[in-house]
Design a protein around this motif. Structure first.
Motif, mmCIF file in Angstrom:
data_model
loop_
_atom_site.group_PDB
_atom_site.id
_atom_site.type_symbol
_atom_site.label_atom_id
_atom_site.label_comp_id
_atom_site.label_asym_id
_atom_site.label_seq_id
_atom_site.Cartn_x
_atom_site.Cartn_y
_atom_site.Cartn_z
ATOM 1 N N VAL A 191 0.863 -1.186 0.000
ATOM 2 C CA VAL A 191 0.000 0.000 0.000
ATOM 3 C C VAL A 191 0.897 1.232 0.000
ATOM 4 C CG1 VAL A 191 -1.825 1.227 1.254
ATOM 5 C CG2 VAL A 191 -1.701 -1.280 1.368
ATOM 6 N N SER A 192 0.784 2.074 -1.046
ATOM 7 C CA SER A 192 1.687 3.222 -1.118
ATOM 8 C C SER A 192 1.097 4.441 -0.402
ATOM 9 C CB SER A 192 2.056 3.544 -2.569
ATOM 10 O OG SER A 192 0.912 3.663 -3.375
ATOM 11 N N GLU A 193 0.010 4.991 -0.939
ATOM 12 C CA GLU A 193 -0.605 6.191 -0.356
ATOM 13 C C GLU A 193 -1.996 6.345 -0.939
ATOM 14 O OE1 GLU A 193 1.298 9.875 -1.589
ATOM 15 O OE2 GLU A 193 1.859 9.017 -3.510
ATOM 16 N N GLY A 194 -2.717 7.377 -0.494
ATOM 17 C CA GLY A 194 -4.013 7.673 -1.081
ATOM 18 C C GLY A 194 -3.828 8.430 -2.401
ATOM 19 N N SER A 195 -4.915 8.601 -3.158
ATOM 20 C CA SER A 195 -4.804 9.293 -4.446
ATOM 21 C C SER A 195 -4.467 10.771 -4.265
ATOM 22 C CB SER A 195 -6.089 9.132 -5.252
ATOM 23 O OG SER A 195 -7.126 9.890 -4.671
ATOM 24 N N SER A 196 -4.834 11.351 -3.125
ATOM 25 C CA SER A 196 -4.438 12.741 -2.843
ATOM 26 C C SER A 196 -4.109 12.926 -1.363
ATOM 27 C CB SER A 196 -5.529 13.720 -3.286
ATOM 28 O OG SER A 196 -6.697 13.510 -2.531
ATOM 29 N N SER A 197 -3.548 11.874 -0.755
ATOM 30 C CA SER A 197 -3.210 11.937 0.677
ATOM 31 C C SER A 197 -2.216 10.832 1.004
ATOM 32 C CB SER A 197 -4.479 11.744 1.520
ATOM 33 O OG SER A 197 -5.123 10.529 1.151
ATOM 34 N N ASN A 198 -1.537 10.952 2.120
ATOM 35 C CA ASN A 198 -0.713 9.848 2.628
ATOM 36 C C ASN A 198 -1.560 9.005 3.575
ATOM 37 O OD1 ASN A 198 1.767 12.240 2.466
ATOM 38 N ND2 ASN A 198 2.066 10.263 1.471
ATOM 39 N N PHE A 199 -1.044 7.813 3.894
ATOM 40 C CA PHE A 199 -1.862 6.860 4.645
ATOM 41 C C PHE A 199 -1.036 6.176 5.723
ATOM 42 C CE2 PHE A 199 -3.615 2.432 4.948
ATOM 43 C CZ PHE A 199 -4.821 2.770 5.545
ATOM 44 N N ALA A 200 -1.676 5.877 6.853
ATOM 45 C CA ALA A 200 -1.000 5.153 7.933
ATOM 46 C C ALA A 200 -1.992 4.208 8.602
ATOM 47 C CB ALA A 200 -0.459 6.135 8.977
ATOM 48 N N VAL A 201 -1.460 3.135 9.170
ATOM 49 C CA VAL A 201 -2.278 2.274 10.028
ATOM 50 C C VAL A 201 -1.641 2.240 11.413
ATOM 51 C CG1 VAL A 201 -3.156 0.804 8.167
ATOM 52 C CG2 VAL A 201 -1.046 0.144 9.357
ATOM 53 N N VAL A 202 -2.439 1.832 12.394
ATOM 54 C CA VAL A 202 -1.916 1.645 13.751
ATOM 55 C C VAL A 202 -2.083 0.178 14.108
ATOM 56 C CG1 VAL A 202 -2.076 2.317 16.175
ATOM 57 C CG2 VAL A 202 -2.632 3.992 14.384
ATOM 58 N N LYS A 203 -0.941 -0.458 14.434
ATOM 59 C CA LYS A 203 -0.957 -1.879 14.780
ATOM 60 C C LYS A 203 -0.249 -2.023 16.113
ATOM 61 C CE LYS A 203 -0.852 -6.412 13.547
ATOM 62 N NZ LYS A 203 -1.982 -7.273 13.346
ATOM 63 N N LYS B 4 -5.439 -4.884 6.869
ATOM 64 C CA LYS B 4 -6.779 -5.240 7.355
ATOM 65 C C LYS B 4 -6.735 -5.891 8.745
ATOM 66 C CE LYS B 4 -8.730 -4.852 2.817
ATOM 67 N NZ LYS B 4 -9.137 -5.403 1.552
ATOM 68 N N THR B 5 -5.508 -6.143 9.265
ATOM 69 C CA THR B 5 -5.406 -6.640 10.648
ATOM 70 C C THR B 5 -5.093 -5.490 11.612
ATOM 71 O OG1 THR B 5 -3.009 -7.039 10.593
ATOM 72 C CG2 THR B 5 -4.444 -8.821 9.766
ATOM 73 N N ALA B 6 -4.968 -4.264 11.072
ATOM 74 C CA ALA B 6 -4.633 -3.114 11.930
ATOM 75 C C ALA B 6 -5.839 -2.710 12.780
ATOM 76 C CB ALA B 6 -4.190 -1.942 11.060
ATOM 77 N N GLN B 7 -5.556 -2.104 13.930
ATOM 78 C CA GLN B 7 -6.653 -1.654 14.812
ATOM 79 C C GLN B 7 -7.184 -0.281 14.405
ATOM 80 O OE1 GLN B 7 -3.564 -2.543 16.535
ATOM 81 N NE2 GLN B 7 -4.212 -4.648 16.953
ATOM 82 N N GLU B 8 -6.309 0.539 13.747
ATOM 83 C CA GLU B 8 -6.724 1.896 13.361
ATOM 84 C C GLU B 8 -6.089 2.244 12.019
ATOM 85 O OE1 GLU B 8 -5.963 4.950 16.301
ATOM 86 O OE2 GLU B 8 -5.927 3.482 17.932
ATOM 87 N N VAL C 238 -9.904 6.522 9.225
ATOM 88 C CA VAL C 238 -10.479 5.568 8.268
ATOM 89 C C VAL C 238 -11.097 4.434 9.078
ATOM 90 C CG1 VAL C 238 -9.920 3.876 6.478
ATOM 91 C CG2 VAL C 238 -8.888 6.148 6.410
ATOM 92 N N VAL C 239 -12.382 4.170 8.840
ATOM 93 C CA VAL C 239 -13.077 3.127 9.625
ATOM 94 C C VAL C 239 -13.507 1.936 8.764
ATOM 95 C CG1 VAL C 239 -13.817 4.672 11.486
ATOM 96 C CG2 VAL C 239 -15.273 4.423 9.446
ATOM 97 N N GLY C 240 -13.342 2.068 7.434
ATOM 98 C CA GLY C 240 -13.689 0.941 6.565
ATOM 99 C C GLY C 240 -12.786 0.923 5.349
ATOM 100 N N ILE C 241 -12.286 -0.282 4.997
ATOM 101 C CA ILE C 241 -11.438 -0.426 3.797
ATOM 102 C C ILE C 241 -12.019 -1.553 2.950
ATOM 103 C CG2 ILE C 241 -9.117 -0.858 2.908
ATOM 104 C CD1 ILE C 241 -7.993 0.024 5.634
ATOM 105 N N ASP C 242 -12.390 -1.240 1.714
ATOM 106 C CA ASP C 242 -13.131 -2.189 0.867
ATOM 107 C C ASP C 242 -14.337 -2.698 1.690
ATOM 108 O OD1 ASP C 242 -11.388 -1.782 -1.289
ATOM 109 O OD2 ASP C 242 -10.002 -3.316 -0.591
ATOM 110 N N LYS C 243 -14.458 -4.007 1.828
ATOM 111 C CA LYS C 243 -15.639 -4.504 2.584
ATOM 112 C C LYS C 243 -15.331 -4.693 4.071
ATOM 113 C CE LYS C 243 -18.638 -5.377 -0.908
ATOM 114 N NZ LYS C 243 -18.227 -4.096 -1.559
#
Ligand code: PDD
Length: 286
Positions: free
Chosen positions: A178-190, A235-239, A252-257
């Protein structure tokens, strides 16, 4: 209060036709841009945006026609003349006007165009509060995503997919990462650690991302790992959250399904979001 434009230092009406047919930005997307947010009549993190602009120009070998001080002055003029206190300034510099030949013109006179527009304060409030849904999409962009170039076809096609899926953003996936959003950067919290893609040619080094990684997370004693991760890991991340000038810190609270964590905004995301708003308030004297 009205949107207003600027061409090579001169204020213009936004509806004026100011782009010549032979401008290389128009014909080739041969140029760079920046978007800066205005809060309480102050440009937020303007120095960082201008530093990145000059880096993008250098990478594309476009000469800089203006100094950072002059560009800062133009931002100020647009704010003053428009009367806009909450909005954003768009700036682009192209390799100028020349007959349409792919190679650079012998003599380049870069063209600067800018515009200020008011923000819609209500637009993202609900999403900042409760979180957004996103999709994943193949990253079909070129290999110099570190340059903020006018060429955004891969980005706009991905964003359109998100819109058609009634989602806020598309997360781009290249070679299983996963690189980034189309107009934003992205992070998960694990497990209490923020993961985000490392800074290299595959992402834009976002000003907002830099503030989070270098300033806000360390101040909150939250560890950051700048390391690529797969959609399965994500998809195993908590946030999860997005970072960007207009996006700010968007949970972000939902990714794909899939639902992220328990489907509500996570604790670390909220802390980062609050620290980001506090920094804006401090620096823009809100
Ligand atoms: N987008 N990644 C991409 C591909 C972007 O287009 C952006 C910004 C970011 C975040 O960068 P920053 O925090 O410096 O805004 C990351 C701008 C706002 C746009 O295209 O409108």
């Amino acid at each position: 209060m009205k949107p207003i434009g600027l061409v090579d230092g001169q204020l213009v009406d936004l509806n004026e036709n100011v782009v010549p047919m032979e401008d290389r930005g128009h014909q080739f997307g041969d140029g760079v841009y920046e978007v800066t947010k205005v809060y309480n009549g102050h440009c937020f993190a303007l120095k960082q945006h201008l530093d990145r602009l000059f880096r993008s120009l250098k990478e594309l070998r476009i000469p800089a026609a203006y100094t950072p001080e002059e560009l800062a002055e133009f931002h100020g003029n647009l704010i003053k003349e428009s009367g806009i206190t909450e909005g954003s300034v768009y700036l682009q510099i192209t390799r100028g006007v020349a007959p349409r030949v792919h190679s650079f013109p012998d003599k380049v006179v870069p063209r600067l165009t800018m515009a200020i527009r008011p923000a819609n304060p209500a637009a993202n409030q609900e999403l900042w509060a409760n979180g957004a849904k996103v999709i994943t999409a193949p990253d079909e962009r070129w290999l110099r995503c570190d340059i903020k170039s006018l060429n955004l076809l891969g980005n706009i096609l991905a964003k359109q997919k998100a819109k058609e899926a009634h989602c806020f953003e598309a997360l781009m996936v290249r070679d299983g990462v996963v690189s980034e959003g189309s107009s934003s950067n992205f992070a998960v919290v694990k497990d209490g650690v923020i993961w985000t893609h490392p800074v290299n040619n595959l992402i834009l080094k976002g000003v907002t991302r830099t503030i989070v990684v270098e300033e806000l997370a360390p101040a909150l004693d939250i560890s950051v790992l700048e390391k690529g991760f797969s959609p399965e890991f994500m998809k195993t991340a908590q946030e999860a959250f997005l970072m960007g000038t207009s996006t700010e810190i968007m949970p972000v609270v939902g990714i794909d399904k899939a639902v992220v964590g328990d489907g509500t905004v996570g604790e670390i995301t909220r802390k980062i979001q609050q620290a980001y708003v506090a920094k804006i308030n401090r620096e823009c004297k809100r």
